[in-house]
Scaffold this motif. Structure first.
Motif, short mmCIF file in Angstrom:
data_model
loop_
_atom_site.label_atom_id
_atom_site.label_comp_id
_atom_site.label_asym_id
_atom_site.label_seq_id
_atom_site.Cartn_x
_atom_site.Cartn_y
_atom_site.Cartn_z
N VAL A 73 0.83 -1.21 0.00
CA VAL A 73 0.00 0.00 0.00
C VAL A 73 0.86 1.25 0.00
CG1 VAL A 73 -2.09 -0.96 0.95
CG2 VAL A 73 -0.34 -0.20 2.48
N GLY A 77 0.65 4.19 -2.74
CA GLY A 77 0.37 5.57 -2.36
C GLY A 77 1.47 6.51 -2.80
N GLY A 78 2.72 6.09 -2.53
CA GLY A 78 3.82 6.97 -2.90
C GLY A 78 4.01 7.04 -4.41
N LEU A 162 8.26 5.28 1.08
CA LEU A 162 7.89 6.67 1.29
C LEU A 162 9.10 7.58 1.30
CD1 LEU A 162 5.06 6.26 3.89
CD2 LEU A 162 4.88 6.66 1.47
N MET B 1 -1.01 1.36 9.88
CA MET B 1 -0.57 0.42 8.85
C MET B 1 -1.68 0.15 7.84
SD MET B 1 1.34 -3.13 9.53
CE MET B 1 0.32 -4.50 9.14
N GLY B 4 -2.07 2.72 4.50
CA GLY B 4 -0.82 3.03 3.82
C GLY B 4 -1.01 3.80 2.53
N GLU B 7 -1.82 7.40 3.24
CA GLU B 7 -0.65 8.06 3.79
C GLU B 7 0.38 8.36 2.70
OE1 GLU B 7 0.97 6.35 7.25
OE2 GLU B 7 2.81 7.55 7.11
N GLY B 8 0.62 7.34 1.83
CA GLY B 8 1.58 7.56 0.74
C GLY B 8 1.14 8.69 -0.16
N GLN B 299 5.68 7.96 11.08
CA GLN B 299 4.88 7.22 10.13
C GLN B 299 3.75 6.51 10.84
OE1 GLN B 299 7.18 4.40 7.91
NE2 GLN B 299 5.72 4.32 6.25
N PHE B 300 2.73 6.12 10.07
CA PHE B 300 1.62 5.32 10.58
C PHE B 300 0.78 6.06 11.61
CE2 PHE B 300 3.11 2.06 8.12
CZ PHE B 300 4.36 1.58 8.50
#
Lengths: 203, 403
Positions: A73, A77-78, A162, B1, B4, B7-8, B299-300
């Motif tokens: 994921v 996303g990145g 990321l 988590m 993801g 978040e990315g 993160q997370f």
């Protein structure tokens, strides 16, 4: 909040029931019925060995799956705003996959040691039980080690993806951390091979 | 988590936020067209491509905000529980602003169709249009707001007083206090890194509001007790600092209260009321930006979504500030060469073979009215120096007299 009340309630009820049952047995002089030794002997060695295989494969796959989920994921996303990271970061997924392969290998190795026996004397049976316990221990150790290793590699891989999206020079440095992380899965594999090597159920 | 992807994506958006080099370019722009050109090379791309040529600051503001809203809604659409609830909480703040905007607009007899487009798009909800029918807060609550997510925040400000200007501001502050405390408790409930990051940011926001309410209330009809009821209690000032703030009467008193908390002491010390100093609002903005940037170091957690929104808003404020400065400079250009600015004129000088020549016009006018045609603009200073001044006539006269 409702679900946590439910879980606390359930947990409390089961603990209470266990204490009640234990006290009943103890106070009515039936305490001898709770016999761990009998339990261990009543389960056949085949059962121990096969449960060991199941644990080896399933826990390793669980670890690899959680790791691939975490990394996958983050790469997706990145990769939306930084498409260059997509191909390079598949290395993290491959390292998670390796963890599942360790479990597969151990499953095959352990199952190779299982064979039928027809011993009746207690000295021979003891050797068969020993083999069963050793195979169970081997499966459990590789399974649990790979579970934690897979999760660890996945989380580090997510961070690598990321960070790579922000600054491409960081990827190789974080890959080194991932290599150390996957080494711990290898430890589990080594110990498990040692455990299962001496055991043989054949007559 | 679990989140993801969102978040990315959010981190990808954040990497497109303008840096110091971009601001340097923007500050050098002379016109709004230049601004548009420079923004094309950043993450904004061609967002102004379809606009008509007389570009105004309002159009730029609308387009910037539209882009931010699009990005936020996309993130909201790909998220699921509990991130989606968290992002809904972020939008409640904008709902409060929209409600207050509509109430004030209604008080000033504005039509609902004028007001609805000015509402912030992140804070829309179904019953928004119905707000204008209410006269008192109690009516507002029972008729319109009881079903919205803001319903529980209203119980502190239901009263039978009529809605008027001062009252509306008090309603806004009360609603915001209830909202920020609810948000703080929700973040604490989520726990983990989100709680650490968000509770810090929200506590600072609560204290900032307490300080600003106190400072802005000096000289108004708001009593100390009424002021005290508006302070949010989820900050670091609670409870001693808030009691102290309640009793202060002057800016110096507020500084003394802040002096007991090292972070706020440094903010107040760095600010001042002289012309060149930064005001306390500027220092608060700076500190808020610093906290929001620090949220991205971990993160997370969910804090990055909140921080991203706030940082983008600050960026929009910066760009609009630069655009305003550009358009102001355009309108009040230096009172010099341009005839339409005030006096104006033209001068020409040429170097020849062992000679120089200087020439200028002799018109004295005020914008487009010519008053005289014998106004000298060339003056001799010494044996070899002739200077021509074509700017504001009074300045020219002064220079000549002084020399």
């Amino acid at each position: 909040m409702g679900t946590s009340y439910l879980t606390i309630g359930g947990l409390g009820a089961s603990v209470g029931l266990l204490i009640y049952a234990g006290l009943t047995y103890m106070l009515t002089n039936y305490g001898f019925r709770f016999d761990i030794g009998w339990f261990l002997l009543a389960i056949s060695p085949y059962q121990w060995a096969l449960v060991g295989i199941a644990l080896a494969v399933s826990l390793s796959v669980l670890g690899a799956a959680l790791g691939i989920f975490a990394t996958g994921v983050s790469i997706l996303g990145g990769g939306v705003k930084a498409p260059r990271i997509r191909t390079k970061n598949l290395i993290s997924i491959i390292m998670c996959e390796a963890v599942a392969i360790y479990g597969l290998i151990m499953g095959i190795v352990i199952s190779g040691s299982i064979s039928s026996f027809s011993a009746t004397r207690i000295e021979d049976l003891a050797l068969k039980y020993r083999a069963g316990y050793k195979l169970f221990g081997a499966g459990l150790s590789v399974g649990l080690c790979n579970l934690f290793c897979g999760v660890c590699v996945g989380l580090v891989g997510s961070g690598a993806a990321l960070a790579d999206a922000q600054n491409s020079s960081l990827f190789v440095r974080i890959l080194i951390i991932e290599i150390f992380a996957s080494a711990i899965g290898l430890f589990g594999l080594i110990v498990s091979i040692l455990q299962s090597s001496g055991s043989n159920m054949a007559d | 988590m679990d989140h993801g992807y969102a978040e990315g994506l959010c981190r990808g958006f954040k990497s497109g936020i303008l840096k110091a080099a971009d601001y340097h370019n923007l500050v050098q722009c002379e016109t709004l067209e230049d601004l548009r050109l420079h923004l094309q090379s950043t993450d904004y791309g061609n967002f102004l491509a379809n606009e008509a040529t007389p570009l105004t600051v309002n159009i730029i503001d609308d387009r910037l905000r539209e882009k931010l809203v699009q990005e936020f809604l996309h993130l909201r659409n790909v998220s699921y529980q509990p991130l989606s609830t968290f992002m809904d909480y972020i939008t409640y703040g904008y709902m409060i602003d929209n409600i207050v905007l509509l109430i004030t607009g209604t008080l000033n007899q504005r039509a609902i169709n004028d007001l609805l487009p000015r509402c912030h798009p992140l804070g829309t909800f179904e019953q928004l249009g119905g707000i204008t029918i209410a006269d008192t807060p109690a009516q507002l609550y029972t008729a319109v707001l009881v079903d919205t997510p803001l319903g529980p925040y209203f119980k502190d400000c239901i009263s039978e007083h009529d809605l008027d200007e001062l009252n509306v501001e008090i309603i806004r502050s009360t609603l915001y206090k209830a909202y920020i405390e609810d948000f703080y408790n929700y973040c604490k409930e989520i726990g983990g890194i989100t709680a650490e990051v968000m509770c810090d940011i929200l506590a600072f926001e609560a204290d900032r509001r307490a300080f600003m309410i106190t400072i802005n209330a000096f000289g108004t009809a708001l009593t100390q007790d009424e002021r005290f009821k508006l302070y949010p209690t989820c900050g670091y000032l609670n409870p001693d600092g808030l009691q102290e703030l309640r009793r202060t009467d002057s800016y110096e008193g507020v500084r003394d209260v802040a002096a007991r908390y090292p972070v706020y002491k440094s903010l107040f010390d760095g600010s001042g009321t002289n012309l060149g100093d930064k005001t306390i609002e500027d220092k608060f903005f700076e500190h808020e930006v610093k906290l929001n940037m620090n949220a991205f170091l971990r993160q997370f957690h969910f804090g990055i979504f909140f921080s991203y929104l706030k940082l983008k808003e600050q960026e929009i404020r910066n760009i609009i500030w630069i655009a305003e400065c550009i358009s102001q400079k355009h309108r009040a250009r230096n009172m010099g060469d341009d005839m339409m600015s005030y006096n104006g004129g033209v001068a020409l000088a040429m170097k020849g073979k062992e000679c120089v020549a200087i020439a200028c016009d002799k018109r004295y006018g005020v914008q487009n009215r010519t008053i005289a045609t014998n106004f000298t603009k060339i003056f001799q200073y010494g044996d070899y120096c002739f200077v021509s001044f074509c700017g504001l006539a009074t300045d020219v006269s002064l220079l000549v007299v002084l020399s």
